[in-house]
Motif scaffolding. Structure first.
Motif, PDB file in Angstrom:
ATOM      1  N   THR A 180       2.042  -7.090   0.144  1.00  0.00           N
ATOM      2  CA  THR A 180       3.268  -6.760  -0.584  1.00  0.00           C
ATOM      3  C   THR A 180       3.321  -5.244  -0.800  1.00  0.00           C
ATOM      4  O   THR A 180       2.289  -4.561  -0.753  1.00  0.00           O
ATOM      5  CB  THR A 180       3.328  -7.452  -1.966  1.00  0.00           C
ATOM      6  OG1 THR A 180       2.304  -6.891  -2.816  1.00  0.00           O
ATOM      7  CG2 THR A 180       3.123  -8.954  -1.845  1.00  0.00           C
ATOM      8  N   ILE A 181       4.508  -4.747  -1.074  1.00  0.00           N
ATOM      9  CA  ILE A 181       4.659  -3.316  -1.369  1.00  0.00           C
ATOM     10  C   ILE A 181       3.872  -2.962  -2.625  1.00  0.00           C
ATOM     11  O   ILE A 181       3.229  -1.896  -2.702  1.00  0.00           O
ATOM     12  CB  ILE A 181       6.148  -2.958  -1.534  1.00  0.00           C
ATOM     13  CG1 ILE A 181       6.867  -3.080  -0.196  1.00  0.00           C
ATOM     14  CG2 ILE A 181       6.312  -1.548  -2.103  1.00  0.00           C
ATOM     15  CD1 ILE A 181       8.381  -2.864  -0.285  1.00  0.00           C
ATOM     16  N   HIS A 182       3.886  -3.853  -3.597  1.00  0.00           N
ATOM     17  CA  HIS A 182       3.162  -3.614  -4.859  1.00  0.00           C
ATOM     18  C   HIS A 182       1.663  -3.427  -4.595  1.00  0.00           C
ATOM     19  O   HIS A 182       1.030  -2.525  -5.158  1.00  0.00           O
ATOM     20  CB  HIS A 182       3.398  -4.792  -5.813  1.00  0.00           C
ATOM     21  CG  HIS A 182       2.892  -4.555  -7.197  1.00  0.00           C
ATOM     22  ND1 HIS A 182       1.661  -4.999  -7.625  1.00  0.00           N
ATOM     23  CD2 HIS A 182       3.440  -3.898  -8.261  1.00  0.00           C
ATOM     24  CE1 HIS A 182       1.481  -4.642  -8.887  1.00  0.00           C
ATOM     25  NE2 HIS A 182       2.540  -3.968  -9.293  1.00  0.00           N
ATOM     26  N   LEU A 183       1.080  -4.257  -3.724  1.00  0.00           N
ATOM     27  CA  LEU A 183      -0.342  -4.131  -3.409  1.00  0.00           C
ATOM     28  C   LEU A 183      -0.626  -2.847  -2.631  1.00  0.00           C
ATOM     29  O   LEU A 183      -1.665  -2.200  -2.844  1.00  0.00           O
ATOM     30  CB  LEU A 183      -0.811  -5.352  -2.609  1.00  0.00           C
ATOM     31  CG  LEU A 183      -0.969  -6.651  -3.406  1.00  0.00           C
ATOM     32  CD1 LEU A 183      -1.284  -7.816  -2.471  1.00  0.00           C
ATOM     33  CD2 LEU A 183      -2.064  -6.495  -4.461  1.00  0.00           C
ATOM     34  N   TRP A 184       0.282  -2.456  -1.742  1.00  0.00           N
ATOM     35  CA  TRP A 184       0.085  -1.210  -1.004  1.00  0.00           C
ATOM     36  C   TRP A 184       0.072  -0.007  -1.952  1.00  0.00           C
ATOM     37  O   TRP A 184      -0.715   0.927  -1.787  1.00  0.00           O
ATOM     38  CB  TRP A 184       1.186  -1.035   0.051  1.00  0.00           C
ATOM     39  CG  TRP A 184       0.834  -1.670   1.357  1.00  0.00           C
ATOM     40  CD1 TRP A 184       1.270  -2.860   1.856  1.00  0.00           C
ATOM     41  CD2 TRP A 184      -0.058  -1.135   2.345  1.00  0.00           C
ATOM     42  NE1 TRP A 184       0.707  -3.109   3.081  1.00  0.00           N
ATOM     43  CE2 TRP A 184      -0.109  -2.065   3.414  1.00  0.00           C
ATOM     44  CE3 TRP A 184      -0.815   0.030   2.436  1.00  0.00           C
ATOM     45  CZ2 TRP A 184      -0.888  -1.867   4.557  1.00  0.00           C
ATOM     46  CZ3 TRP A 184      -1.598   0.242   3.572  1.00  0.00           C
ATOM     47  CH2 TRP A 184      -1.626  -0.694   4.607  1.00  0.00           C
ATOM     48  N   ILE A 185       0.933  -0.068  -2.967  1.00  0.00           N
ATOM     49  CA  ILE A 185       0.969   1.033  -3.940  1.00  0.00           C
ATOM     50  C   ILE A 185      -0.288   1.029  -4.807  1.00  0.00           C
ATOM     51  O   ILE A 185      -0.965   2.050  -4.967  1.00  0.00           O
ATOM     52  CB  ILE A 185       2.228   0.940  -4.822  1.00  0.00           C
ATOM     53  CG1 ILE A 185       3.478   1.233  -3.982  1.00  0.00           C
ATOM     54  CG2 ILE A 185       2.142   1.917  -6.002  1.00  0.00           C
ATOM     55  CD1 ILE A 185       4.790   0.988  -4.712  1.00  0.00           C
ATOM     56  N   ASN A 186      -0.653  -0.131  -5.350  1.00  0.00           N
ATOM     57  CA  ASN A 186      -1.756  -0.203  -6.310  1.00  0.00           C
ATOM     58  C   ASN A 186      -3.132  -0.110  -5.684  1.00  0.00           C
ATOM     59  O   ASN A 186      -4.059   0.430  -6.292  1.00  0.00           O
ATOM     60  CB  ASN A 186      -1.657  -1.506  -7.112  1.00  0.00           C
ATOM     61  CG  ASN A 186      -0.588  -1.441  -8.192  1.00  0.00           C
ATOM     62  OD1 ASN A 186       0.394  -0.726  -8.051  1.00  0.00           O
ATOM     63  ND2 ASN A 186      -0.774  -2.173  -9.262  1.00  0.00           N
ATOM     64  N   ASP A 187      -3.306  -0.637  -4.454  1.00  0.00           N
ATOM     65  CA  ASP A 187      -4.631  -0.661  -3.852  1.00  0.00           C
ATOM     66  C   ASP A 187      -4.836   0.409  -2.782  1.00  0.00           C
ATOM     67  O   ASP A 187      -5.980   0.758  -2.477  1.00  0.00           O
ATOM     68  CB  ASP A 187      -4.897  -2.032  -3.218  1.00  0.00           C
ATOM     69  CG  ASP A 187      -5.108  -3.113  -4.267  1.00  0.00           C
ATOM     70  OD1 ASP A 187      -4.968  -2.800  -5.461  1.00  0.00           O
ATOM     71  OD2 ASP A 187      -5.403  -4.257  -3.895  1.00  0.00           O
ATOM     72  N   ALA A 188      -3.746   0.915  -2.203  1.00  0.00           N
ATOM     73  CA  ALA A 188      -3.878   1.932  -1.160  1.00  0.00           C
ATOM     74  C   ALA A 188      -3.475   3.320  -1.662  1.00  0.00           C
ATOM     75  O   ALA A 188      -4.277   4.245  -1.682  1.00  0.00           O
ATOM     76  CB  ALA A 188      -3.050   1.536   0.064  1.00  0.00           C
ATOM     77  N   LEU A 189      -2.208   3.449  -2.088  1.00  0.00           N
ATOM     78  CA  LEU A 189      -1.754   4.759  -2.569  1.00  0.00           C
ATOM     79  C   LEU A 189      -2.565   5.240  -3.763  1.00  0.00           C
ATOM     80  O   LEU A 189      -2.890   6.429  -3.869  1.00  0.00           O
ATOM     81  CB  LEU A 189      -0.280   4.703  -2.946  1.00  0.00           C
ATOM     82  CG  LEU A 189       0.750   5.079  -1.873  1.00  0.00           C
ATOM     83  CD1 LEU A 189       2.140   5.102  -2.477  1.00  0.00           C
ATOM     84  CD2 LEU A 189       0.421   6.407  -1.227  1.00  0.00           C
ATOM     85  N   MET A 190      -2.927   4.318  -4.667  1.00  0.00           N
ATOM     86  CA  MET A 190      -3.675   4.738  -5.846  1.00  0.00           C
ATOM     87  C   MET A 190      -5.095   5.179  -5.505  1.00  0.00           C
ATOM     88  O   MET A 190      -5.757   5.852  -6.306  1.00  0.00           O
ATOM     89  CB  MET A 190      -3.705   3.623  -6.888  1.00  0.00           C
ATOM     90  CG  MET A 190      -2.411   3.515  -7.678  1.00  0.00           C
ATOM     91  SD  MET A 190      -1.964   5.017  -8.589  1.00  0.00           S
ATOM     92  CE  MET A 190      -3.079   4.899  -9.985  1.00  0.00           C
ATOM     93  N   ALA A 191      -5.577   4.829  -4.319  1.00  0.00           N
ATOM     94  CA  ALA A 191      -6.872   5.352  -3.875  1.00  0.00           C
ATOM     95  C   ALA A 191      -6.785   6.874  -3.689  1.00  0.00           C
ATOM     96  O   ALA A 191      -7.758   7.593  -3.916  1.00  0.00           O
ATOM     97  CB  ALA A 191      -7.304   4.682  -2.573  1.00  0.00           C
ATOM     98  N   VAL A 192      -5.599   7.345  -3.289  1.00  0.00           N
ATOM     99  CA  VAL A 192      -5.377   8.793  -3.175  1.00  0.00           C
ATOM    100  C   VAL A 192      -5.451   9.432  -4.559  1.00  0.00           C
ATOM    101  O   VAL A 192      -6.056  10.499  -4.746  1.00  0.00           O
ATOM    102  CB  VAL A 192      -4.017   9.091  -2.512  1.00  0.00           C
ATOM    103  CG1 VAL A 192      -3.762  10.600  -2.452  1.00  0.00           C
ATOM    104  CG2 VAL A 192      -3.957   8.478  -1.124  1.00  0.00           C
TER     105      VAL A 192
END
Length: 391
Positions: free
Chosen positions: A62-74
């Motif tokens: 989901t977009i939410h998971l991409w933001i929370n688990d991927a983008l937030m890694a940045v």
């Protein structure tokens, strides 16, 4: 210099200021709250949580998971870079200078957690949220400081920044230790191998940034599948990046931090705010805000933070452990302690980890986070605004 400043537009000056990311985050939080309480709320929720027709990583569907688990890694990677730089050459490099912020940060995490657990003591199902009010949102806090004006002693900003950095390190440790799902030893083993490779690159004198970036992505992928939250990989990867300065006073760490600060502040964190700050208040009444979960979080942020940080400052000064920041009055210290109660980004993040199987509780937690953060921002700004300069 003055002519240059005059020739710049108001928007350019705002975007170039240190407070800009905090102001953008505030705007995104307001937009998310507006969308969640508008006729578009269902469509907005579906956009974030609808399963994607295709995704390169099955766990992120989901977009939410991409933001929370991927983008937030940045975001956590940048936090790690800042922590390492501060420990080596910044405010945390001197043992005497770091003593007070470290004590204040520890107290500022422990007391809010105790306040939360006190409020929710008869609700064991809510105890997993004890760490939600324990962190400080530095971008939001810096934005509030900027709105207060230039009357504040520089030492207030530096101290608040240092406390928030130590706070972030503590929050990362809490996430790794207390919000970890079932561990996959094979994936954890691969993550350890990649981390050792990054350390070896550092020790062998590699000063290009791209090998560290590539391996950081591989490390993130391994940690994502290991059971430990993927964002922890961001901090671990950052700590392997070389800080040693060359003849031009440059280093891979400084180059990466410089390159990522703007995208982190203006893209990553605002997107996280948009995706996570929205909570529906339609049909909510005073009783909703006074339910144990939101009340415990709001009390932890607004009361626990200021009590913990301020008491740590005053007791440390009284016992001769450390001196208060230069040029500050009691009102400055109090205002600074209250601003530490702006939890927002990290609090929202931990709320999602604390109640992964109970989205209704995660939504309740948002009410407490927003209430505690807004109260802390308003009161902290007021106290600093009326604080008199120390002669």
């Amino acid at each position: 210099m003055a002519e240059n400043q005059k020739s710049r537009s108001g928007m350019e000056i705002i975007l170039a200021s240190e407070a800009a990311p905090g102001l953008v985050l505030m705007a995104c939080a307001a937009i998310a709250l507006g969308l969640a309480n508008s006729p578009l709320s269902h469509e907005w929720h579906e956009l974030l949580h609808h399963v994607l027709p295709w995704t390169p990583i099955a766990k992120l569907n989901t977009i939410h998971l991409w933001i929370n688990d991927a983008l937030m890694a940045v975001f956590f990677f940048v936090v790690g870079l800042e922590i390492k730089r501060e420990v080596i050459t910044g405010a945390l490099a001197n043992p005497q200078r770091r003593r007070l912020p470290v004590i204040a940060a520890i107290a500022g995490m422990a007391v809010p957690a105790l306040v939360y657990l006190t409020v929710t003591y008869d609700r064991p199902d809510l105890h997993a949220g004890w760490a939600i009010p324990a962190a400080t949102d530095i971008a939001f806090a810096m934005g509030v400081l900027a709105l207060v004006g230039k009357r504040i002693p520089p030492s207030v900003r530096l101290f608040l920044l240092t406390v928030a950095i130590v706070d972030d390190l503590g929050a990362v440790a809490v996430i790794a230790l207390f919000y970890t799902a079932k561990i996959s030893l094979s994936w954890l083993g691969w993550a350890a191998v990649v981390l050792m490779a990054m350390i070896a690159l550092n020790r062998s004198g590699v000063r290009r940034t791209w090998p560290f970036i590539v391996l950081a992505v591989v490390l993130w992928f391994a940690v994502l599948h290991s059971g430990i939250h993927a964002t922890v990989a961001g901090v671990l990867a950052a700590l392997t990046v070389p800080m040693a300065l060359n003849a031009e006073h440059d280093s891979p760490l400084l180059r990466l931090e410089h390159a990522l600060v703007a995208p982190n502040g203006f893209i990553v964190v605002p997107l996280f705010g948009l995706a996570n700050a929205g909570v529906s208040l339609i049909g909510a009444d005073g009783g909703s805000a006074l339910a144990p979960l939101p009340l415990g979080i709001a009390a932890g942020l607004f009361i626990g933070k200021q009590v913990g940080v301020l008491m740590a400052l005053l007791v440390s000064e009284k016992l001769g452990i450390a001196s208060r920041p230069a040029g500050t009055s009691l009102m400055h210290l109090w205002g600074m302690a209250v601003l530490c109660g702006i939890g927002f980004t990290m609090s929202l993040f931990i709320a999602g980890l604390a109640f992964p199987e109970h989205p209704d509780l995660a939504e309740e937690a948002k009410i407490g986070i927003l209430a505690g953060s807004v109260l802390s921002a308003a009161m902290g700004a007021l106290l600093l605004r009326i604080a008199k300069p120390v002669p």
